[in-house]
Design a protein around this motif. Structure first.
Motif, short mmCIF file in Angstrom:
data_model
loop_
_atom_site.label_atom_id
_atom_site.label_comp_id
_atom_site.label_asym_id
_atom_site.label_seq_id
_atom_site.Cartn_x
_atom_site.Cartn_y
_atom_site.Cartn_z
N ASP A 81 0.84 -1.20 0.00
CA ASP A 81 0.00 0.00 0.00
C ASP A 81 0.87 1.25 0.00
O ASP A 81 1.97 1.25 0.56
N VAL A 82 0.34 2.32 -0.61
CA VAL A 82 0.99 3.63 -0.48
C VAL A 82 0.35 4.30 0.74
O VAL A 82 -0.87 4.49 0.78
N VAL A 83 1.18 4.60 1.74
CA VAL A 83 0.68 5.26 2.94
C VAL A 83 1.36 6.62 3.05
O VAL A 83 2.58 6.71 2.90
N MET A 84 0.55 7.66 3.25
CA MET A 84 1.10 9.01 3.26
C MET A 84 0.52 9.84 4.38
O MET A 84 -0.65 9.66 4.74
N VAL A 85 1.34 10.76 4.91
CA VAL A 85 0.78 11.74 5.83
C VAL A 85 0.56 13.04 5.05
O VAL A 85 1.42 13.48 4.29
#
Lengths: 348, 108
Positions: free
Chosen positions: A296-300
């Motif tokens: 998964d691409v996880v971003m803040v």
């Protein structure tokens, strides 16, 4: 301009070479090395074209003079300055000068070499289906690498020349060539010297980066395409302007998909795809985008603390490890800290 | 701790700073007399500290940069508001970003 500013500009200089200055530098470098001046000085539109000229010259060019005109004077001067300053003083000088330019100029030169190898291997027209393809490919690469070893990097020698700025009269011819032209190939009877690039686009980190054309191009048409340092095929950039979330999801090459995502904009992608916010706290919002067959691409998502000139606050996204559970944990990770250890008192 | 863009400045207790740091070779100041914490390679914009003190490169848990400000200082940048720093010892951390299989420094 300060010394490092000057050399940073030399390394990144574009536009036509100052041929008279460069040729005079070449002649003086030969005289200083105790060699007769080269019979011929030939100009090339790029290092790729220069390799072609060098090959075509064959035995006419004579043996390489690189060691005598470049390597020996440099080694002698390095020893002299090293002895005068001592090992600690030399290290300090290098850290203040050459070391600051080393990584970016070396990376640029490596990319140019890789681009040349790629083009010449393509141009050799090797039939990939044939049994001797690997052997033929190796032969082209070996010959090209040998010719690349004969090159003096001109403007891309800026890092080490910066360390000697104001300290060495003897390196003056090399300095003159570096400030006037690109790479050059010194042989006893002939010198092949290159024009500088016509265009060079880099991002803030110094990586080749351009979204609407070559990141590096030379007057003869030799060019390299890249997005934030990542080499991309020329045709790939044309496609970027018509991207859709579906097309991004379909791309099987994970690196190209990352380029697509960055170009498209994480914010747009988040809005138009099935991404969902996972968590929100005082540090920002944590987003997760599922990717088929990939992590998964996880971003803040965080808001810049300093307003832009128009008074608005810029929102930006930072990719964090897929295991991240909260926005604050994500921001803390970007500074190598855990969630509990991250408590900024003031942010701008 | 203080954050200016992609640089985090974290106070550390003087007694926990390794003894050799005080004697380690300090980073030189730039031509404007500033201690440069991070430099934008292309724009030349810098996170830099004004004031007395020194900056040391230190591998390990206190690094990559240790900053000592005996009388306090001010961290400045062309695009961010300045931050006053009280006297003391700090470690300076650059922001990074996750890439599958790698980690890269953020280009501010």
């Amino acid at each position: 301009m300060d010394t490092m500013g000057k050399w940073r500009a030399v390394a990144a200089a574009t536009g036509p070479a100052d041929r008279a200055v460069a040729e005079e530098g070449v002649r003086r470098a030969y005289r200083d090395a105790g060699l007769p001046e080269p019979e011929r000085i030939l100009w090339a539109g790029s290092p790729l074209e220069a390799i072609g000229i060098v090959r075509a010259l064959g035995d006419e060019k004579g043996p390489s003079a690189r060691d005598r005109v470049r390597t020996k004077p440099w080694a002698d001067e390095r020893r002299r300055v090293h002895d005068a300053l001592g090992p600690g003083g030399w290290t300090e000088l290098w850290n203040d000068t050459g070391a600051r330019l080393w990584d970016t100029t070396r990376a640029l030169a490596d990319r140019i070499r890789a681009g040349i190898l790629e083009r010449l291997t393509e141009a050799a027209g090797i039939d990939e289906a044939s049994d001797d393809a690997p052997e033929l490919r190796l032969a082209v690469e070996t010959e090209t690498r040998q010719l690349l070893l004969d090159a003096v990097l001109g403007q891309h020698d800026a890092a080490w020349l910066a360390a000697f700025d104001g300290r060495s009269e003897r390196l003056e011819p090399l300095v003159r060539i570096a400030t006037a032209a690109g790479w050059w190939w010194p042989y006893e009877k002939a010198v092949v010297i290159c024009e500088r690039p016509t265009e060079l686009h880099r991002d803030e980190a110094g990586r080749l980066d351009h979204g609407s054309g070559p990141a590096l191009s030379f007057p003869d048409g030799f060019a390299l395409h890249a997005w934030r340092g990542m080499p991309v095929p020329a045709g790939f950039l044309a496609e970027l302007s018509s991207l859709t979330p579906a097309r991004i999801r379909e791309e099987e090459n994970a690196e190209l998909r990352r380029v697509m995502l960055e170009f498209y904009g994480y914010d747009r992608y988040l809005a138009e795809s099935d991404a969902r916010p996972v968590h929100q706290d005082e540090s920002g919002i944590l987003w997760r985008i599922p990717m088929n067959g990939d992590e998964d691409v996880v971003m803040v998502e965080v808001v810049n603390s300093t307003p832009e000139p128009d008074g608005t606050y810029r929102t930006y996204w930072l990719r964090v490890p897929p295991s991240t559970g909260t926005a604050k944990e994500g921001v803390a990770w970007t500074f190598g800290l855990d969630e509990k250890g991250y408590e900024p008192l003031r942010q701008t | 701790m203080y954050r200016q863009g992609d640089v985090l400045i974290v106070p550390v207790a003087e007694e926990s700073v390794p003894a050799h740091v005080a004697d380690a070779p300090a980073e030189s100041r730039d031509t404007r007399g500033r201690l440069v914490l991070a430099l934008g390679e292309v724009t030349g914009h810098a996170h830099a500290v004004l004031g007395a003190g020194w900056l040391v490169r230190e591998p390990g848990p206190f690094g990559p940069l240790v900053l000592h400000l005996p009388t306090g200082g001010k961290v400045v940048h062309e695009e961010h508001a300045a931050i006053d720093l009280p006297r003391g010892w700090y470690r300076v951390i650059r922001q990074r970003e996750y890439l599958p299989g790698a980690v890269r420094i953020v280009a501010d």
